[in-house]
Structures are given as structure tokens and as C-alpha cells.
Design an enzyme around this catalytic site. Structure first.
Site, short mmCIF file in Angstrom:
data_model
loop_
_atom_site.label_atom_id
_atom_site.label_comp_id
_atom_site.label_asym_id
_atom_site.label_seq_id
_atom_site.Cartn_x
_atom_site.Cartn_y
_atom_site.Cartn_z
N ILE A 151 0.86 -1.20 0.00
CA ILE A 151 0.00 0.00 0.00
C ILE A 151 0.89 1.24 0.00
O ILE A 151 1.69 1.41 0.91
CB ILE A 151 -0.91 0.03 1.24
CG1 ILE A 151 -1.70 -1.26 1.37
CG2 ILE A 151 -1.82 1.23 1.21
CD1 ILE A 151 -2.45 -1.38 2.70
N GLY A 155 1.71 -20.30 7.93
CA GLY A 155 2.76 -19.34 7.59
C GLY A 155 2.33 -17.89 7.73
O GLY A 155 3.07 -16.98 7.36
N LYS A 176 5.23 0.54 13.07
CA LYS A 176 4.70 1.16 11.85
C LYS A 176 3.98 2.46 12.18
O LYS A 176 4.06 3.44 11.43
CB LYS A 176 3.76 0.17 11.15
CG LYS A 176 4.50 -1.06 10.60
CD LYS A 176 3.53 -2.18 10.24
CE LYS A 176 4.24 -3.37 9.63
NZ LYS A 176 3.33 -4.55 9.53
N GLY A 224 3.89 -10.21 2.42
CA GLY A 224 4.07 -11.14 1.31
C GLY A 224 5.19 -10.69 0.40
O GLY A 224 5.49 -9.50 0.28
#
Lengths: 437, 437
Positions: free
Chosen positions: A137, A188, A206, A304
Site C-alpha cells: 500500500i 505461515g 509502523k 508477502g
């Protein structure tokens, strides 16, 4: 023939593999957008098997990160080592060697950002970290380059996919925290040691970056009140539904008229009609409200190989465009000019105001609600709704939704209430994010 | 003391007023982010009352746009005149005078983009138009600067707030199109002549910009199949609900393996669980899917003085940063380098594939469904669901949801079906956007 931009990648794990795949697979497109080729010159990893699996051309692979940093043929270093130890040393060495650095390392930027920005500035190079928040993003670029005419009023973020995946499954299927975590680990989606994700630490890292970008100052991690999702039970998610809400692990930042900033991470009930409440599974979203642009929301995959790799490559192309045009320090790494940044005044958690969901465990006797509501009243806490479960000879749940209240008052009231004989277990407290709070 | 950047605004209507308000109200913040002040030097409008209402300092207001363009003291011109007549002349004159231009003018960029990009390039100045698509949503910057490592696979956009407001009210309240449009006009959400908004033309202009940015080529407006929302009836929105869908006016672009691009604007049924289906009222959103970043969505206010003004000021700060750092043509206006852009191959509408919602009006007789479904079958159109209303001596609705079908086959089948005696009125056709379409 224009000169190619040469990339060196340190750390060829999940995200590093994604970056390599994108630079190789979409090299033609990148050249059409950049005007010159972007070439992968060096890739370092301590694990020979990881390197071998990438099928790199001769001479690209190395086990030594410093060989990448010190290669005179590398223009931009991608640091995907993680953590704030060797990653910090490699980054500083890259700056010292006159190289730009792109990273996904939120922990490093959150804990050593000012040192690194200053070193990059002194060296005349760029330090970019879009991939550190929200994976693919482009939220940091929006804050750095688009909302530059806005006073940011608030931010709400779902910025940890692991926690959101767990809460989504608990909400949708009524499953308990423990089994869902175990499943997420098997799939995972959660690490063997899930502390960073489920205790809100990763989210706080973050948030520190988002706050710095939005408000032009530093915030220490100690100043961010941080709670995770271990204490959330399926029954709380059911009550949330009864109130028309969902529970999300939110990063929250708000600017106040007095110049102070709220910065906190905790499970939060949000009205289910709000867009951010619809963000489920491993997806991330950040809602930003500016005084001019109004309410915005950015949604996408927060983790990812490919999504995070996409953000890294976006930063690489931006840096490469600056290299091509001879531009330097075009955009400050934290949106505000270095000499305009200063530590922020963070409002203490005790001073914040919110609506509260409270699940008390009480004995089922006459007068209990009167005693409890009386103590709330003494602490200026007004009750909006009560759900009292059916009669039982054992302890029952007494669920209370408050009007807007001050955290300090709530804590004091709860301390007194939990000292009552009729209260038989600790109270579950979930703050409620409301348009009027 | 660093040199200020001087801004000239042409057109002081809604958005122009917003830009002036932001530059004046948030000047301190802008300077903290930019490093030098950004000063409003000239504001032009043909209406003296509009200018007077802004309370500008002495010497700033003028009735003549060319006075702004030709003022040697102006570094960046903001063109908010609209349309493709005088706006084009002013823009070309600004470029010729060596000035950067920022605009919200989607019609101009959609119709004369290549001419203007080429003129800006020749003059060595920038042409920025974030505000032209999605108001305050920084979607163009995301495409230009963030998704530069991605092959864009598809885009779905709600990019006209007027149409979305009307469809939202029709959906939520069961109101008919006409009265809602009249109300929207009274509220200022729709113009006296609403053609551009409700017939999809404005959406097509914006889609042309998105397509150019995503795929690196030009698309003519004639190549964008464009339908508006006049034909949507409340009954269709009710059936949509029965299918778990909402109807939105979507801008749709898709890239195919053969290199061709779909680009179309029409009312579309979308599963209501999808985030874009939750975008209601005057809000806009664009969902972009890249081959690496995966699915993303950007949401915010698509219009209004302040939201659109915020996007204009974001572009002004970006241009000003480039002026400060001496950077030129850092980012091409359409993301791809000028010499890498070429006309796109747009797949003809007859060749696209979709699911279809069809509301036929038929006489209520035995054998009608058999006749109709037989004709669909002859044209390779397979029916997924049928809703046939209760018996009546008059015409009844026969609602059909197809599986994936080719537009051309559907059109041929419908032509034959509508020639049947049992079909008594034209059929309402709404395409259905599905994950498997």
C-alpha cells in the site's frame, strides 16, 4: 545509450526474493517507466541455498552484505536484513559509500530513524521505506508527496496482517484465539514466536513511522501505548456484533488543538458500517483524515513477497529517477524538512478520551448493577448501554458500553469496581472508536 | 533566506477557492514540508465578485488569465478554467512562458493530453493533474510513482460522485432516478445540465487518464464504451440485492494477454461483499490490481473545493520540490517515458466477456421461458439463475443472470429475443463484475 541503474540487494528471504523476481520479470516495464534499465548487480544472503534458488547470473550472488555496500558498481542498496543490529551497520556503511538505501525494515526506522535520516542527509543520499508500512500500500508516498497541503487530523490503521487474520477468523467462525494462532502459524501467516505481531509491537513500529510522516516529529516507541489481542475472547466479538461493531487491532493517531498527539495501538471496536471494519484477513488498510482532503482510505496486501517487493521496487524507481535527473533530497524521508522536525508532545494515555466496552464478571445478585453504575457515576463515566445476562447461580457477564470518558477516570473507576466483592474476575476493556469520540 | 515559490491561479470558482484557502490557511505547514514559502502571487477570474470574496492581498487579483501566465514572477500556474477551449490556450501559453502547470481539468487532459505533454516536454516544464481523477484521492501519484514495478492487470473505479450519490439514494431508499436527480441538483451535487455526470462522460474522461497512466498509451474517448445511469430503475436495484449485489457506475479497464485493453464505463453489478461496493454517496474509490502488488483500493472524496484543492496543492508542492532541487522531468506525466508511449489496442466492446443481468418484459404465457432460453442457448449463452415473477394477465418481469458470455453473442441473442411476440418492452441489461469474469 543511457546508463543503467544498478541495484544491490542484501537479504534474499521472502521480500528479497520478491524484489529479485520483480526486477527480473518486469524489467521491460520498469525501463519503459524509468527510461533506462534497472539491473540487479549484487544479491547477498548468508544462506547459500537461498541464493542458489534465485538462479542469479554469474557474479551476482555473495554471502557478504558489505561486499554489496562497498561495490563501486552498485548505485542503490536494498536492505532486507531486518532488525536493528547489522542492518543498521550496513545502512550506515552504504550511506558512507554514497549509496541510496531502500528498505522494508520498520523496526530499524522506528528505533534509529533520526540517526539514519541525518546520516543519509549528510551523505547526500536517499533513504526510502515505503515497504515498511502496509506492504504494497503506497501510504507513505501519499503522506510524503500528496497530503502536503493538509493538516493531518487522524489516522486509523490495520497494519498487521497476522493480527487481522486471527481476529477475522475469530469473528467469522467464533473460534478461540489459541487454536486460530496455531493454525495461522501452520499456514505461515504467523511466526513461531508471534509476539511482535499479536502483542502490537510491529503495529507500534509502523505507527511510529506514520506519526513521524504525518506530524513532522519523532515519537519514541515508549510513548506509544501498545496492547495486543491475546486477551480478546469470542464472547467479546459476539457482543461487538450486538453493538453493530467489529474488533480490529488498530493503530490510532490523532492531533489535538493544543498541539499534542495521541498515538496508541490496541484492540478497538469499530462500527461495522465503516470501510475500515470491512478490511478482513491478511489485508491492511490505513484511513487518513486531513483538514482539507477529508477522509481517505488506502487498502491492500500488508505483507508477502510480491506485495512488499512491489513497494521496494516502487522506491527503487523513484530513487533511480532522481539519480537520472540529478535531483538530491527532493523529498525529505519524513515529508517535513529536517530542520522542521522536532520531538512530538504525546498525550499521556491517561488523558485520552474514548468510548469503552467493558465486560465485567459479577455474581448475579440484586444491587450489583446499582453499585457498579454508582461508582462509574462518581468518576464522571456515563453509561450508554448495559447487557446483563440471564440469571445464574454462578458469575455472569455484565457488559457495559460507556459514553465518551477519560481513560484515567475509567481506570480509577474500574480499580474500585474490581475491589467489590461482587466482581469475581478481571474486566475486559475494549476501546470503541466512534465518530463522536 | 531561501527563495519562495510563486503560484498563479486561473479560475477562482469552487476548486480555485479551495486552493486559495489551503495556500493561505496551511502556509506554515507547507513551508515545513517544502523548505521555502509557497506564495499566492496572482489569481484570475472573469467574475469580480468571485475575486472580491477571496479577500486577496493588493495586486493579486486580475480578470485576465493571460496576465497570470505572462507574469514573470509566477513559477507555477494552476489552471482551473475547465473545458478544452481557452484552458488549452492558457496551458500552452504557460508552457511557452516556461511555467509549470497544475490542473484539475480531466476533459482537457483526456482530449488534448498528448499535445500538452509534448509541449510541456519541449518547454522543460511539468504538467500535473492529480486533481483530475478522484478529487483528493492520490490515485495518479500511486500509478506514476508507486506501482512502477507492476504490470497493471485491472482497474475498477467509482469516479463520479454525482452518479454514485444518485445510485446510493436509489439503492438505500428505493427512490426513482428522476426525483433523486432533481434533489441532487437542489443540493448542489449535480449540475443544471447533468449530462456529463449521469451519462458517464466525465467518468470516461477520467478512465482515459487512468488507462494512459496504467498501460502507457493513449486511448481515444471514442474507444471507451460509455453508458450512464438514466436507464436504471429501482426494481433493478432490488433484484441486485436479491443477487447479493449493488449497482455502481464503474469505470473498468483490463489488460489481456494479447496486449489489448478493455476500457468501458457502464452501470455494473458488484458483489456487495467487495470493498468497492461499500463506497457510497459522493465518495469515490479506485481499485487497482497489479501483477505483484495484488489488489489495492484507494478511497476518498472525489469532488469538492477542499478535497480537490488538496490534490492541486499536493501537485504544487511536488513541482515546487523539483524547482528547488533543479530536477526536470523527474516523473513523466503519464508514468511511462514519452518515447515509450504509443496508442493502445482497445478490445472492441463486442469482444468483451462478462456476466449479465437481464430484465426482460414478457407476457405471462406457457412456453415463454423455453423460447427465450432456447435462443440464449443457440448463442452460447448459458443461464445461471432465473427469477420469474408471479402470474399476471399483463406483462411480467423475467430476470435472468447469465454465466460468462461474450457481448456480441448477448447482443445477437437479445435482438432475436426482443423480436419475439412474447417480449413486450426493451430489456434492461446490466453487466456483472465478478471475480471469475
Amino acid at each position: 545509450m543511457a546508463q543503467a541503474i544498478h541495484i544491490g540487494v542484501i537479504g534474499a528471504g521472502t521480500v528479497g526474493g520478491g524484489v529479485v523476481s520483480i526486477l527480473q520479470g518486469n524489467c521491460g516495464l520498469i525501463e519503459q517507466r524509468l527510461g533506462v534499465p534497472m539491473q540487479l548487480r549484487r544479491v547477498a544472503d548468508s544462506n547459500p541455498a537461498t541464493l542458489a534458488a534465485l538462479g542469479l547470473p554469474e557474479g551476482v550472488a555473495t554471502h557478504d552484505g558489505f561486499a554489496v555496500v562497498n561495490d563501486p558498481d552498485v548505485h542503490v542498496v536494498v536492505e532486507l536484513v531486518g532488525g536493528d543490529g547489522i542492518a543498521r551497520e550496513l545502512t550506515l556503511a552504504a550511506f558512507a559509500a554514497g549509496k541510496h538505501v531502500v528498505t522494508a525494515n520498520k523496526a530499524l526506522v522506528a528505533t534509529h530513524g533520526e540517526e539514519l535520516f541525518s546520516a543519509a542527509n549528510k551523505a547526500g543520499v536517499q533513504y526510502m521505506f515505503e515497504a515498511a508500512v502496509g506492504g504494497g500500500i503506497p501510504i507513505l508516498r501519499a503522506m510524503r508527496e500528496s497530503f502536503t497541503g493538509d493538516r493531518i487530523e487522524s489516522m486509523l490503521g490495520i497494519i498487521n496482517g497476522t493480527a487481522n487474520y486471527i481476529l477475522t477468523r475469530m469473528t467469522d467462525n467464533g473460534e478461540a484465539f489459541g487454536p486460530v494462532l496455531a493454525d495461522a502459524q501452520a499456514l505461515g501467516y504467523a511466526e513461531a514466536d508471534p509476539t511482535y505481531d499479536i502483542d502490537g509491537i510491529d503495529t507500534a513500529h509502523k505507527l511510529a513511522l506514520l506519526v513521524g510522516m504525518a506530524f513532522g516529529g519523532q515519537v519514541g516507541l515508549d510513548d506509544i501505548h501498545t496492547e495486543g489481542i491475546r486477551g480478546i475472547e469470542p464472547v467479546d466479538l459476539d457482543y461487538a456484533k450486538a453493538f453493530g461493531c467489529k474488533v480490529k487491532l488498530l493503530a490510532i493517531a490523532k492531533a489535538h488543538q493544543d498541539g499534542s498527539i495521541e498515538a496508541r495501538v490496541h484492540p478497538t471496536m469499530v462500527d461495522q458500517s465503516r470501510l475500515i471494519a470491512q478490511v478482513d484477513g491478511v489485508f491492511n488498510a490505513v484511513a487518513v483524515t486531513g483538514d482539507r482532503v477529508g477522509e481517505t482510505l488506502f487498502y491492500g496486501q500488508g505483507a508477502g513477497a510480491m506485495a512488499t517487493g512491489s513497494a521496494v521496487v516502487g522506491d527503487l524507481v523513484a530513487v533511480a529517477r532522481d539519480i537520472r535527473t540529478g535531483s538530491r533530497d527532493r523529498v525529505p524521508p519524513m515529508a517535513f524538512q529536517a530542520d522542521q522536525r522536532s520531538p512530538l508532545t504525546i498525550r499521556p494515555m491517561a488523558q485520552i478520551e474514548s468510548l469503552y466496552y467493558l465486560r465485567l464478571t459479577v455474581v448475579d445478585e440484586p444491587g450489583v448493577l446499582a453499585d457498579i453504575s454508582g461508582l462509574f457515576g462518581q468518576h464522571q463515566i456515563s453509561i450508554a448501554r448495559v447487557i446483563q445476562e440471564g440469571q445464574s447461580s454462578e458469575s455472569v457477564a455484565l457488559v457495559i458500553m460507556t459514553h465518551r470518558a477519560r481513560e484515567q477516570n475509567l481506570r480509577q473507576a474500574l480499580a474500585e469496581i474490581e475491589a467489590l466483592n461482587c466482581v469475581t474476575a478481571p474486566t475486559t476493556v475494549i476501546r470503541v472508536e466512534s465518530d463522536d469520540a
